[in-house]
Design a protein around this motif. Structure first.
Motif: not given
Length: 156
Positions: A95-96, A145, A147-148, A153
């Motif tokens: 997720i960016e 949220e 997961y991020r 990243g």
């Protein structure tokens, strides 16, 4: 525009969800390599699995009974190395960015530990009844949220 720098699998956090993706005959052109437009189908297939396995939310439940669309406002891909019939790619989802109605995702497809393709997608939550953007549903936002926060990243 400069060529993207391929990542190694070790450049991503081990917490990032990954999916093994077999390259089949139907994905390939007569040269035996993945036909470029097929990557978008393959990436979408991976995302359907990601919603269920990594986020715990059924993609089909969202689109079907909940009537929440997950359409693409933007989709692009970069390619570094061909993938061939019979090979297996490992695809990681990052997720960016997370907006009011959208989520920006990067999909990193690895072959033998080196990125061979990268997909970029901006997905917009929509009402399938009205075909208009809506805020990302609360449960989906919470899953994005979590997961991020858990995965981050690229480490590089």
């Amino acid at each position: 525009m400069s060529r993207f720098a391929p990542l190694r699998t070790s450049d991503l956090s081990p917490a990032i969800w990954r999916h093994a993706l077999a390259i089949r005959f139907g994905h390939c052109d007569p040269a035996g390599i993945v036909y470029t437009p097929q990557y978008f189908h393959l990436f979408n297939t991976v995302l359907e699995e990601w919603y269920a396995q990594a986020l715990g939310i059924s993609y089909y439940e969202l689109i079907g009974p909940r009537r929440t669309g997950l359409g693409y406002a933007h989709a692009s891909a970069d390619f570094a190395k061909p993938a061939r019939m019979g090979e297996t790619l490992e695809v990681a989802v990052v997720i960016e960015a997370l907006g009011r109605s959208s989520v920006t995702l990067k999909l990193h497809a690895f072959k033998d530990g080196l990125e061979c393709a990268r997909g970029s997608f901006v997905t917009v939550a929509t009402s399938l009844a009205e075909h208009k953007a809506i805020p990302v549903p609360d449960d989906l936002r919470a899953a994005f949220e979590a997961y991020r926060d858990r995965c981050g990243g690229p480490t590089a």
